[in-house]
Design an enzyme around this catalytic site. Structure first.
Site, short mmCIF file in Angstrom:
data_model
loop_
_atom_site.label_atom_id
_atom_site.label_comp_id
_atom_site.label_asym_id
_atom_site.label_seq_id
_atom_site.Cartn_x
_atom_site.Cartn_y
_atom_site.Cartn_z
N LYS A 133 28.81 -33.07 -83.17
CA LYS A 133 27.60 -32.36 -82.85
C LYS A 133 26.44 -33.09 -82.37
O LYS A 133 26.38 -34.36 -82.59
CB LYS A 133 27.06 -31.84 -84.37
CG LYS A 133 25.85 -30.71 -84.34
CD LYS A 133 25.42 -30.26 -85.73
CE LYS A 133 24.26 -29.16 -85.50
NZ LYS A 133 23.74 -28.54 -87.13
N SER A 187 23.92 -23.61 -87.46
CA SER A 187 23.42 -24.50 -86.20
C SER A 187 24.63 -24.94 -85.38
O SER A 187 24.45 -25.20 -84.42
CB SER A 187 22.09 -25.34 -86.35
OG SER A 187 22.40 -26.45 -87.14
N SER A 228 24.41 -24.75 -91.96
CA SER A 228 24.74 -24.93 -90.61
C SER A 228 26.24 -25.34 -90.42
O SER A 228 26.60 -25.34 -89.21
CB SER A 228 23.64 -25.98 -90.16
OG SER A 228 22.47 -25.23 -89.68
#
Lengths: 492, 482
Positions: free
Chosen positions: B77, B152, B176
């Protein structure tokens, strides 16, 4: 100072700690390195970094707490103080807000008559910010450079109660605090380099009144004397305002050391809401009793204890002991010399006189002084053993400041050793008496003061090396003999 | 070359038998990424870096055999720092930021010979539940490209679900990792707060953020957690509690395990189809001999409100460092210091980030602190104690991961509150600091994956992984009457 009003003063002092590394990273805290060389992702506030507490700073905080009779929190927490400024890379300063490390202590200051207790509200730990450089020699007028070497250096912030009643007392308090932090070995106490920084708040009230007036805050003082001067100025200004029928406005004022006056800060700069909240990146600081005990045991001797010991162990008068223990370095210097020289009063005289004078003249500290304790002891030894007299010793002392050789070596090389040989001195005296027959006659006719003059001439002729005691004896002897022979002349 | 399935376990066997090498594996994934670039799951591709690492690791396998993650192709990420690689947090403000250091998790992964292939797309600064707030554009769900992948960590979830990497790291502040794992039909774990170092994870809400793995299967998840977990001297909030072998724990006996079902999590918010599916899993578990008990987590209804006070407060402070002064975006048109701050931040932060900075600034302001932030901390303590009480009665808690399956792109962007409610089942675990995992348990009528969440006691990831592994192995997702 106006005697109808008294000032009510509180101080807020930042004490830069002498830890080797910064408060939340491993960067060095060394002063004076090239700009932005003592930095890492953590103190630069790079994305993703986390602070890790330097436990040494906590230990230093506890030392000051113990020396100022504060209570030490079993659990204290770090908080973020949020504001934007280019020398604050994270956009917040890690400080303490609720639950500081130490609270409720005091420091006692003495003026000539009495002792006054100044209460300490709190002492907490925080990190320093970097430096903004607006200097024109580096940048255009519309540019600012940032040096982040200082960013993250540990500070203690000490806040007093409004217990101080005169600018002079503020000065005394600061001197006392400086002495304390130096003794505790937690700060070098150098206000010019910013190791100690002081802000003050002051209000006034009619003498003997108990109410508190509206206070103003004073910033930007760069020396202890500056603090005293700024407070004096502001006290008089407030008295003037009140006497003119005006009210005091609560403002922050910047002291201008060159113009000797205060300038109000722009109101925008004061309108901060710091939005303090506990820093979620750090865990609470838990302090056990055993930790405090350990630090207590290792606590260096405090000024008052040293003063007492100097009077008892070295039999020094209180005045001497006070002067010598005012700074730990001077006290250490004294003790190093006193280890070798047992005439402590004479050691004290030398240090209080010649040594301190040289420091003042050269504007240096004892650690920068050219004559180390070892060489001063040797000098005093030479006097004790009568190798040199006091006059020569003073000359030699001056010489030693620029020549790092051992005093005994200098004595030999410069031919400074004392002459006690009677034949040599006798010849010298004869020479002088021959040159000063009129003075001899005066002496013999009863002007006894001339004796001193003659000794002076002889000493000068010997370039100060003649043993004055021997000179005295032989001179007296020779003059008496002359008196007798004169009598003889008259008789015949 | 054809990989049998997108799992590290199977590839590892091939590597051990020398039937494949890392360069070929990386080649395969780079080709797949090239084919499916319309999903927009990546911000930065690390082709050359990955191939170089693959060559090096092939050499090391020949010399010394396999390490714990040799040849694992993993996507990271883009809020986790990799040295000398751009780390953008999907924000314009960091669009040119190259990290000068490695996050602890990166160091740990690479020490065990994992290969980082790309940095994944995400919601800007991890603020979002749909991956629509990214400066680099929306990520598409591979199950239906008109739908969101969740957020996210949407890019990370898509990378794994679309077979563009074997695994990915995400971060989970309020769901997330788990919510996108659920929307994309994969496994996602949020470890206990303090289990994995946060050093190098760009902070959103420091007291809630945790890094965790997204994988196609539970065993891979356990393998990766085993490597990235553990004490870190760079993170004071990281625990020194010992790291067990999560992989070995998968084989442990689960006799006597009690599963709690919180009544508050099966309310009217929940889509019927998801409820039916979760009930089906529960029936299966009962039939398998587990004892299942109803429990109550009475303060659940305050969780979202509580979360949006604490998370935004911390975020408003964490994001102050993006000021245009030292790195990142700086507005060209500035006349003063204030303008540098205002213009840089106005131009480079997206709407959702700005909304949360404003909320957070407000709740910390003097005069409001007690009413909001301090009260929120008290509520957080109540939510924590809800879980402590529950774990007196059960060993783990089973719930849906999300009240809905993947929604349409654009559906919730105009209604932040509706978007926030998407995290209603995931947020409590972050507030309580406990571990939680989402695993796929079938699909709805639109062929969209449904996720099941298991929450456990602090530092008891083993139990979550064990139960998840059991369900993965034994529960038949087809076996439901529609």
């Amino acid at each position: 100072m106006n005697t109808m009003y008294e000032p009510v003063i509180g101080l807020e002092i930042h004490i830069q700690l002498l830890t080797n590394s910064k408060l939340f990273c491993h960067c060095s805290t060394c002063f004076g390195a090239p700009q932005n060389t003592q930095v890492c992702p953590v103190c630069l506030g790079m994305p993703g970094v986390l602070p890790v507490l330097n436990e040494r700073a906590i230990e230093f905080g506890i030392r000051l707490a113990l020396a100022t009779h504060c209570s030490i929190a079993e659990r204290s927490i770090f908080a973020r103080k949020n504001y934007f400024y280019p020398d604050l890379p994270k956009g917040y300063q890690i400080s303490q807000f609720e639950d500081p490390l130490c609270s409720n202590g005091f420091i006692e200051v003495n003026d000539t008559e009495s002792t006054h207790r100044i209460r300490i509200t709190r002492i907490h730990i925080e990190e320093d910010a970097g430096k903004s450089i607006h200097a024109e020699e580096y940048v255009d007028a519309d540019q600012t450079l940032i040096d982040l070497n200082r960013c993250g250096v540990p500070l203690l912030e000490l806040v007093t109660e409004p217990d101080i009643r005169s600018p002079q007392e503020a000065y005394l308090f600061l001197t006392k605090l400086k002495q304390l932090v130096q003794y505790l070995d937690i700060c070098d106490g150098n206000m010019e380099q910013g190791s100690l920084r002081c802000d003050a708040n002051i209000s006034i009230r009619p003498l003997h009144s108990k109410t508190l007036g509206i206070k103003t805050e004073l910033k930007n003082m760069n020396s202890f004397k500056g603090v005293e001067k700024a407070l004096e100025f502001e006290f008089n200004r407030q008295v003037q305002e009140i006497q003119n029928g005006n009210r005091i406005k609560q403002v922050t004022l910047m002291w201008d050391d060159k113009l000797n006056c205060v300038v109000p800060m722009r109101s925008k700069e004061m309108a901060h809401d710091y939005r303090y909240f506990p820093d979620p990146d750090l865990v609470p600081v838990i302090i056990r009793h055993s930790t405090i005990d350990t630090i207590q045991k290792k606590l260096p001797e405090l000024p008052e204890d040293k003063l007492k010991r100097f009077m008892e162990d070295y039999k020094l008068p209180q005045y001497d002991a006070e002067v010598l223990t005012e700074s730990k370095e001077i006290a250490d210097y004294f003790e190093a010399v006193a280890k070798e020289i047992k005439d402590y009063k004479s050691v004290s005289n030398w240090i209080m006189g010649d040594v301190l004078r040289s420091l003042n003249e050269g504007k240096i500290t004892i650690n920068e002084f050219a004559i180390e304790p070892g060489r001063l002891s040797e000098l005093l030894h030479l006097i004790e053993k009568k190798v040199i007299n006091l006059t020569i010793a003073k000359t030699l002392f001056t010489k030693m400041m620029s020549d790092k050789r051992a005093p005994s070596e200098l004595v030999t090389q410069l031919g400074l050793s004392q002459v006690s040989d009677t034949t040599e001195i006798s010849a010298l005296i004869d020479k002088i008496l021959g040159q000063h027959q009129k003075e001899v006659a005066d002496y013999l006719s009863g002007k006894v003061k001339i004796f001193g003059f003659l000794v002076g001439q002889i000493m000068r002729e010997s370039k100060g090396r003649a043993n004055p005691q021997v000179v005295n004896e032989i001179l007296k002897d020779k003059l008496e003999k002359q008196r007798e022979s004169n009598w003889g002349c008259i008789k015949s | 070359m054809k990989l049998i399935e997108n799992s590290y376990g199977s590839v590892r066997n091939l590597l051990a038998e020398r039937r494949i090498n890392c360069v070929k594996i990386v080649d395969h994934y780079l080709r797949e990424i090239n084919k499916q670039n319309t999903l927009n799951s990546f911000i930065t591709l690390l082709n050359d870096r990955a191939l170089k690492r693959a060559e090096l690791i092939d050499h090391q396998i020949r010399e010394r055999g396999l390490k714990k993650l040799s040849g694992l192709v993993i996507a990271i990420k883009d809020n986790i720092c990799v040295k000398d690689v751009r780390t953008t947090c999907a924000s314009r403000i960091l669009s040119n930021f190259i990290s000068p250091y490695d996050a602890t998790v990166i160091h740990k992964l690479e020490s065990e010979d994992a290969i980082i292939i790309a940095k994944t797309n995400m919601d800007e600064f991890a603020m979002g539940s749909s991956n629509e707030t990214s400066h680099f554009g929306t990520v598409k769900n591979p199950h239906d490209t008109t739908r969101v992948p969740g957020g996210s960590s949407g890019g990370s979830a898509v990378s794994v679900a679309a077979n563009l990497s074997m695994a990915a790291l995400g971060s989970d502040t309020g769901g997330s990792i788990r919510q996108p794992a659920s929307f994309c039909g994969i496994v996602g774990l949020k470890p206990t707060y303090g289990r994995v170092s946060r050093f190098g994870l760009v902070a959103f809400a420091s007291s809630l953020d945790q890094i965790g793995p997204l994988t196609t299967n539970v065993e891979d998840c356990a393998r990766i957690l085993e490597v990235i977990a553990g004490q870190d001297t760079n993170d004071s909030t990281c625990s020194d509690s010992p790291v067990p072998s999560y992989v070995e724990a998968l084989q442990d006996n689960m006799q006597g395990l009690t599963i709690g079902l919180p009544i508050e999590y099966f309310s009217e918010h929940l889509e019927t189809e998801i409820k039916t599916r979760i009930d089906h899993v529960i029936d299966f578990l009962k039939a398998s001999g587990f004892s299942v008990v109803p429990i109550s987590l009475p303060h659940t209804e305050y969780a979202i409100a509580d979360y949006y006070i604490i998370a935004t407060a911390e975020a408003s402070s964490n994001l102050e460092r993006y000021d245009g002064a030292r790195y990142g975006y700086r507005s060209e048109s500035v006349q003063s210091l204030d303008e540098m701050y205002v213009n840089s931040r106005r131009q480079a932060f997206g709407d959702e980030v700005k909304r949360r900075i404003m909320l957070g600034t407000y709740v910390l302001s003097s005069g409001y602190y007690d009413a909001y932030y301090r009260k929120a901390q008290k509520v957080r303590a109540l939510i924590k104690s809800d879980f402590q009480n529950a774990f007196d009665r059960c060993d783990c808690i089973l719930t849906p991961t999300s009240p809905t399956t993947a929604f349409k792109i654009g559906d919730k962007m105009s209604d932040p509150l509706d978007m926030y409610l998407s995290d209603i089942y995931t947020v409590p675990a972050n507030l309580a600091g406990i571990p939680a995992i989402s695993i796929p348990v079938g699909k709805d009528m639109n062929d969209l994956p449904i996720g099941l969440q298991i929450m456990g006691r602090s530092f008891d990831e083993s139990t979550l992984l064990k139960l998840a592994f059991f369900i993965e192995r034994n529960y038949s997702t087809r076996d439901i009457a529609r």
